[in-house]
Motif scaffolding. Structure first.
Motif, short mmCIF file in Angstrom:
data_model
loop_
_atom_site.label_atom_id
_atom_site.label_comp_id
_atom_site.label_asym_id
_atom_site.label_seq_id
_atom_site.Cartn_x
_atom_site.Cartn_y
_atom_site.Cartn_z
N PRO A 2 77.63 26.78 3.89
CA PRO A 2 78.78 27.38 4.59
C PRO A 2 78.62 27.42 6.11
N THR A 3 77.39 27.48 6.57
CA THR A 3 77.17 27.43 8.02
C THR A 3 77.60 26.08 8.58
N ALA A 4 77.15 25.00 7.96
CA ALA A 4 77.47 23.66 8.45
C ALA A 4 78.96 23.37 8.37
N VAL A 5 79.58 23.69 7.23
CA VAL A 5 81.00 23.41 7.05
C VAL A 5 81.86 24.33 7.91
N GLY A 6 81.50 25.61 7.95
CA GLY A 6 82.29 26.57 8.73
C GLY A 6 82.32 26.23 10.20
N TYR A 7 81.17 25.88 10.75
CA TYR A 7 81.12 25.59 12.18
C TYR A 7 81.55 24.16 12.51
N LEU A 8 81.67 23.30 11.49
CA LEU A 8 82.29 22.00 11.70
C LEU A 8 83.77 22.22 12.06
N ALA A 9 84.43 23.05 11.26
CA ALA A 9 85.85 23.35 11.51
C ALA A 9 86.03 24.21 12.76
N GLN A 10 85.23 25.27 12.86
CA GLN A 10 85.38 26.20 13.98
C GLN A 10 85.05 25.56 15.31
N GLY A 11 84.00 24.74 15.33
CA GLY A 11 83.58 24.11 16.58
C GLY A 11 84.60 23.13 17.11
N GLY A 12 85.17 22.34 16.20
CA GLY A 12 86.20 21.41 16.64
C GLY A 12 87.41 22.13 17.21
N ALA A 13 87.87 23.17 16.50
CA ALA A 13 89.04 23.91 16.96
C ALA A 13 88.75 24.65 18.27
N LYS A 14 87.55 25.16 18.42
CA LYS A 14 87.22 25.94 19.62
C LYS A 14 87.14 25.06 20.86
N PHE A 15 86.40 23.97 20.79
CA PHE A 15 86.23 23.13 21.97
C PHE A 15 87.53 22.40 22.33
N ALA A 16 88.22 21.86 21.34
CA ALA A 16 89.50 21.21 21.62
C ALA A 16 90.52 22.23 22.11
N GLY A 17 90.50 23.42 21.52
CA GLY A 17 91.41 24.47 21.95
C GLY A 17 91.15 24.93 23.37
N TYR A 18 89.88 25.03 23.73
CA TYR A 18 89.55 25.43 25.10
C TYR A 18 90.06 24.41 26.11
N GLU A 19 89.86 23.13 25.80
CA GLU A 19 90.37 22.07 26.68
C GLU A 19 91.89 22.15 26.80
N PHE A 20 92.55 22.39 25.67
CA PHE A 20 94.02 22.45 25.67
C PHE A 20 94.54 23.63 26.49
N TRP A 21 94.01 24.82 26.22
CA TRP A 21 94.54 26.02 26.89
C TRP A 21 94.14 26.09 28.36
N LYS A 22 92.97 25.57 28.70
CA LYS A 22 92.61 25.53 30.12
C LYS A 22 93.58 24.62 30.87
#
Length: 317
Positions: free
Chosen positions: A83-103
């Motif tokens: 669950p760590t690997a799968v959870g942060y696969l989804a969360q990491g993609g959304a977080k970094f792409a989201g940060y680029e988008f909102w900035k």
């Protein structure tokens, strides 16, 4: 002062990121987060046990690790890896792409470079917070599964069986029982990670001449990125530690019944200041490694994928 003497505002040349660029940002963020969090699983296991298991009360990281291996074997250090690997696969993609988008979006709202630089702290805070909010919708059920696997020995054999049991016994409500505390944990974490890293790089850049910047070796660039990431990791750990402790308690089923704010209040009061920061030492070690490695890998993966640099709004002088 007359209008003719006022400094001219210069619009940002905002890149036109499209689906290709954001897909690259997502993939780079997903890979860097799943690799870094997966590698840190043993440290996270010991940290979580110190937080929630009475048998580990008073233990530090080294003694806690020895105790875990002696009683449950070395394989216990990899509990919750799935669950760590799968959870942060989804969360990491959304977080970094989201940060680029909102900035980028907030820079466009600012309208010109001077305004964006003036309010860059608000831009960093807003972009990281909103990106993390949506990323946590993906992370929460898998984080709940991970904590159950780590804190309750024999709960399930892995990700699939653990997730299925949690969903079967508690439904959506149980899967998202930790959503509020995980927001309280992850949003300060993201703020520390992105905002502090931005300002660390800005401080370093402002201390160097243009000639020095142009002649920096790859080793020096690596050292700067690593150092900034470590400092950002320390900040992220400290800001998010109280909520991380409460999240572990909630997902283990501790605390009274009632609304989530009430449960958090009671658990926080019972833990006290010292209890809320239990396990901070190992978590700072873990988070410094996580954040610094994530930024290094994120840049490397973006380069490999042909993705552009994100928008920089650092103050020049």
């Amino acid at each position: 002062m007359s209008n003719s003497l006022k400094p001219e505002s210069h619009p940002f040349v905002v890149p036109n990121f499209g689906s290709k660029e954001y897909t690259s940002f997502f993939l780079a963020g997903a890979l860097c987060c799943t690799l870094s969090h997966g590698a840190m699983t043993p440290i996270d296991v010991v940290k979580t046990r110190i937080q929630v298991d009475p048998a580990f009360k008073g233990h530090g990281f080294v003694s806690g690790t020895r105790n875990l291996i002696a009683n449950e074997g070395a394989s216990a250090l990899l509990t919750g890896f799935g669950p760590t690997a799968v959870g942060y696969l989804a969360q990491g993609g959304a977080k970094f792409a989201g940060y680029e988008f909102w900035k980028k979006r907030f820079v466009q709202i600012a309208g010109d470079q001077e305004t964006a630089v003036k309010y860059r702290t608000a831009i960093y805070l807003g972009a990281s917070s909103i990106a993390e909010f949506f990323a946590d919708i993906l992370l929460t059920p898998l984080e709940a599964t991970r904590i159950r696997l780590v804190s309750q020995r024999g709960y399930a054999t892995g990700l699939t069986t653990g997730f299925a049991r949690l969903a079967r016994e508690g439904g959506v409500r149980e899967l998202y029982a930790g959503f509020l505390p995980i927001l309280c944990k992850q949003i300060p974490y993201a703020i520390g990670q992105f905002t502090v890293n931005e300002f660390c790089h800005e401080t370093v850049n402002r201390a160097m001449s243009e000639d020095t910047k142009r002649t920096l070796s790859n080793t020096s660039k690596f050292g700067i990125s690593l150092s900034c990431g470590i400092i950002a990791g320390f900040a992220a750990a400290i800001l998010s530690q109280p909520a991380d402790t409460l999240l572990s308690q909630i997902n283990k089923g501790h605390g009274p019944t009632g609304s989530m704010p009430h449960r958090l209040y009671v658990l926080g009061k019972e833990a006290g200041f010292r209890g809320l920061f239990a396990g901070l030492g190992p978590r700072m070690i873990m988070t410094a490694g996580l954040v610094s490695s994530q930024f290094l890998m994120y840049d490397a993966f973006k380069t490999a994928l042909g993705a552009p640099r994100g928008i920089e709004i650092h103050k020049a002088i």
